[in-house]
Motif scaffolding. Structure first.
Motif, PDB file in Angstrom:
ATOM      1  N   GLY A 270      21.562 -46.103   8.714  1.00 28.24           N
ATOM      2  CA  GLY A 270      22.583 -45.063   8.625  1.00 28.24           C
ATOM      3  C   GLY A 270      22.018 -43.666   8.507  1.00 28.24           C
ATOM      4  O   GLY A 270      22.705 -42.686   8.793  1.00 28.24           O
ATOM      5  N   SER A 271      20.764 -43.550   8.053  1.00 21.82           N
ATOM      6  CA  SER A 271      20.161 -42.223   7.924  1.00 21.82           C
ATOM      7  C   SER A 271      19.848 -41.606   9.277  1.00 21.82           C
ATOM      8  O   SER A 271      19.766 -40.376   9.404  1.00 21.82           O
ATOM      9  CB  SER A 271      18.877 -42.307   7.097  1.00 21.82           C
ATOM     10  OG  SER A 271      17.835 -42.940   7.831  1.00 21.82           O
ATOM     11  N   GLY A 272      19.632 -42.445  10.294  1.00 21.78           N
ATOM     12  CA  GLY A 272      19.345 -41.938  11.631  1.00 21.78           C
ATOM     13  C   GLY A 272      17.935 -41.441  11.836  1.00 21.78           C
ATOM     14  O   GLY A 272      17.629 -40.840  12.872  1.00 21.78           O
ATOM     15  N   LEU A 273      17.034 -41.690  10.904  1.00 14.77           N
ATOM     16  CA  LEU A 273      15.656 -41.223  11.038  1.00 14.77           C
ATOM     17  C   LEU A 273      14.839 -42.211  11.862  1.00 14.77           C
ATOM     18  O   LEU A 273      14.964 -43.427  11.693  1.00 14.77           O
ATOM     19  CB  LEU A 273      15.005 -41.048   9.656  1.00 14.77           C
ATOM     20  CG  LEU A 273      15.175 -39.683   8.986  1.00 14.77           C
ATOM     21  CD1 LEU A 273      16.636 -39.401   8.700  1.00 14.77           C
ATOM     22  CD2 LEU A 273      14.352 -39.619   7.702  1.00 14.77           C
ATOM     23  N   ASP A 274      13.997 -41.681  12.748  1.00 14.88           N
ATOM     24  CA  ASP A 274      13.101 -42.534  13.524  1.00 14.88           C
ATOM     25  C   ASP A 274      11.687 -42.420  12.961  1.00 14.88           C
ATOM     26  O   ASP A 274      11.450 -41.752  11.940  1.00 14.88           O
ATOM     27  CB  ASP A 274      13.149 -42.178  15.008  1.00 14.88           C
ATOM     28  CG  ASP A 274      12.734 -40.734  15.301  1.00 14.88           C
ATOM     29  OD1 ASP A 274      12.048 -40.110  14.450  1.00 14.88           O
ATOM     30  OD2 ASP A 274      13.092 -40.222  16.381  1.00 14.88           O
ATOM     31  N   ALA A 275      10.741 -43.064  13.615  1.00 15.14           N
ATOM     32  CA  ALA A 275       9.374 -43.109  13.103  1.00 15.14           C
ATOM     33  C   ALA A 275       8.777 -41.709  12.973  1.00 15.14           C
ATOM     34  O   ALA A 275       8.077 -41.406  11.996  1.00 15.14           O
ATOM     35  CB  ALA A 275       8.504 -43.976  14.002  1.00 15.14           C
ATOM     36  N   ALA A 276       9.049 -40.851  13.953  1.00  9.03           N
ATOM     37  CA  ALA A 276       8.524 -39.483  13.891  1.00  9.03           C
ATOM     38  C   ALA A 276       9.131 -38.720  12.721  1.00  9.03           C
ATOM     39  O   ALA A 276       8.437 -37.941  12.047  1.00  9.03           O
ATOM     40  CB  ALA A 276       8.813 -38.757  15.202  1.00  9.03           C
ATOM     41  N   ASP A 277      10.417 -38.943  12.469  1.00  6.96           N
ATOM     42  CA  ASP A 277      11.065 -38.285  11.338  1.00  6.96           C
ATOM     43  C   ASP A 277      10.439 -38.730  10.018  1.00  6.96           C
ATOM     44  O   ASP A 277      10.237 -37.914   9.109  1.00  6.96           O
ATOM     45  CB  ASP A 277      12.559 -38.609  11.326  1.00  6.96           C
ATOM     46  CG  ASP A 277      13.301 -38.052  12.528  1.00  6.96           C
ATOM     47  OD1 ASP A 277      12.876 -37.009  13.052  1.00  6.96           O
ATOM     48  OD2 ASP A 277      14.300 -38.673  12.928  1.00  6.96           O
ATOM     49  N   HIS A 278      10.148 -40.016   9.901  1.00  2.00           N
ATOM     50  CA  HIS A 278       9.530 -40.510   8.670  1.00  2.00           C
ATOM     51  C   HIS A 278       8.138 -39.917   8.468  1.00  2.00           C
ATOM     52  O   HIS A 278       7.737 -39.634   7.333  1.00  2.00           O
ATOM     53  CB  HIS A 278       9.474 -42.033   8.680  1.00  2.00           C
ATOM     54  CG  HIS A 278      10.790 -42.678   8.382  1.00  2.00           C
ATOM     55  ND1 HIS A 278      11.446 -42.512   7.191  1.00  2.00           N
ATOM     56  CD2 HIS A 278      11.594 -43.484   9.149  1.00  2.00           C
ATOM     57  CE1 HIS A 278      12.587 -43.182   7.214  1.00  2.00           C
ATOM     58  NE2 HIS A 278      12.702 -43.777   8.376  1.00  2.00           N
TER      59      HIS A 278
END
Length: 392
Positions: A270-278
């Protein structure tokens, strides 16, 4: 995170009252700890007290949680009312009055959360949300010599204290959360145990001009939780831990554990974060965001006010003091929206400091906040020096 990297810049100073306060508070703690332990029978005391810091009990002392899992120690449930009273006296001894009131309020919110969720069982126990499942444990023998400490924790509370040779040496990690973060009270009032922790930080970032705000904003979406999670030590490159990872152990019933894992995955998805965002949100020794020396005088006072909602959790005189030089090195980083009611996260990082806050879950009504010292959590530095001096 290496200690040197995270203390780049001017380190905070000690309050002039620190040495006196650290000994006075430690004495109150030791008296309260003995008052509690002395009224426990052998079975309860065997659960409530383990070995001293630095011994075989150290692995357990460094474990901490903020989920409704087994935190380790003697629960409030397992004690008589008189024993509970003495347990809470020990907890209160290491907190300021506002800090203790917030802890007590957060514990009571378990009843409100039961109401929100319709009451009933869950998490492999008869009552899913239970204000009696807060755990207290003493490590070592309380007194004026040697090392000892205690941990108090349950859902959305974790208090960790180390005393060495009769003086308080560490009060971090110190976690406070709230679910619900906002609850209605009669007369149109609201209950927000960590409301100022959120509001003051938002006031600060919303006061920034466009260029400064862009430097402070790490990501336009917020992670689903604090990044450091419940790690005993935070380090370079640490990324978000999922909810199911912030648990002591899986439930005995596989289907119930599988349900929690699915819930954990849903929160993350639900946060919508992908690997790059993490990777963008990962912890690093070099602080991310906007440094304090880029703030004007009014914004610096706002930053001090935000810091006070963390440092003010312990008795006056114990917390480090961030003078102007130290404040210059404290960085403000934000993720998510600047608007109230939208998912958001922030981080304050500088010399001997890592603060994290998020309010993203349950429709932005579930908040987490933690104060840490990356190089000195659990008094690691003070304990190492004590062991080298006395047992080397």
């Amino acid at each position: 995170m290496s200690t040197d990297a995270t203390t780049a810049g001017t380190a905070p100073s000690r309050d002039p009252r620190h040495d006196t306060v650290a000994r006075e508070v430690a004495e109150r703690m030791a008296d309260a700890a003995h008052d509690w332990l002395d009224v426990l029978d052998d079975v309860r005391r065997g659960i409530a007290q383990l070995g001293a810091p630095g011994t075989d009990a150290e692995v357990e002392r460094l474990r901490w949680f903020y989920t409704p899992t087994d935190h380790g120690g003697l629960t409030m449930h397992a004690q008589s009312p008189a024993q509970q009273d003495r347990a809470l006296k020990l907890v209160a001894s290491g907190l300021s009055t506002p800090g203790f009131v917030t802890v007590a309020t957060v514990m009571g919110l378990e009843n409100v959360l039961s109401h929100t969720e319709g009451f009933g069982p869950g998490f492999a126990r008869e009552r899913k949300r239970d204000p009696g499942l807060y755990y207290l444990r003493v490590f070592g023998e309380p007194g004026a010599t040697g090392a000892w400490g205690y941990r108090f924790g349950g859902h959305h509370v974790s208090v960790n204290v180390l005393v060495v040779d009769g003086a308080v040496r560490s009060t971090t990690p110190l976690f406070l959360g709230a679910d619900p973060a906002t609850s209605p009270l009669l007369g149109g009032a609201t209950l927000r145990p960590v409301g100022q922790v959120e509001d003051l930080a938002r006031e600060l970032v919303r006061s920034l001009d466009a260029e400064a705000a862009a430097r402070a904003l790490l990501l336009d979406r917020a992670p689903s939780d604090i990044i450091g999670g419940n790690r005993s030590r935070v380090g370079d490159g640490d990324e978000l831990l999922r909810l199911a990872e912030v648990w002591r152990a899986p439930f005995p019933e596989p289907s119930e554990w599988a349900a929690l894992v699915r819930f954990s995955d849903a929160i993350e998805d639900g946060s919508g974060l992908d690997a790059a965002d993490h990777r963008t949100m990962a912890l690093t020794s070099a602080p991310k965001g906007l440094p304090g020396d880029a703030l004007d005088a009014g914004q610096r006072e706002m930053l001090r006010a935000v810091l006070a909602t963390y440092l003010g959790r312990v008795p006056d005189g114990l917390a480090p003091v961030y003078d102007d030089a130290a404040l210059d090195a404290v960085h403000v980083a934000w993720a998510g929206s600047f608007e109230p009611g939208e998912p958001h996260y922030y981080r304050l990082q500088g010399p001997k400091l890592l603060v994290e806050y998020d309010n993203t879950q349950r429709g932005v009504n579930h908040a987490h906040s933690v104060w840490r010292d990356p190089g000195g959590d659990f008094g690691a530095d003070e304990l190492a020096a004590h062991i080298a001096a006395h047992h080397g």
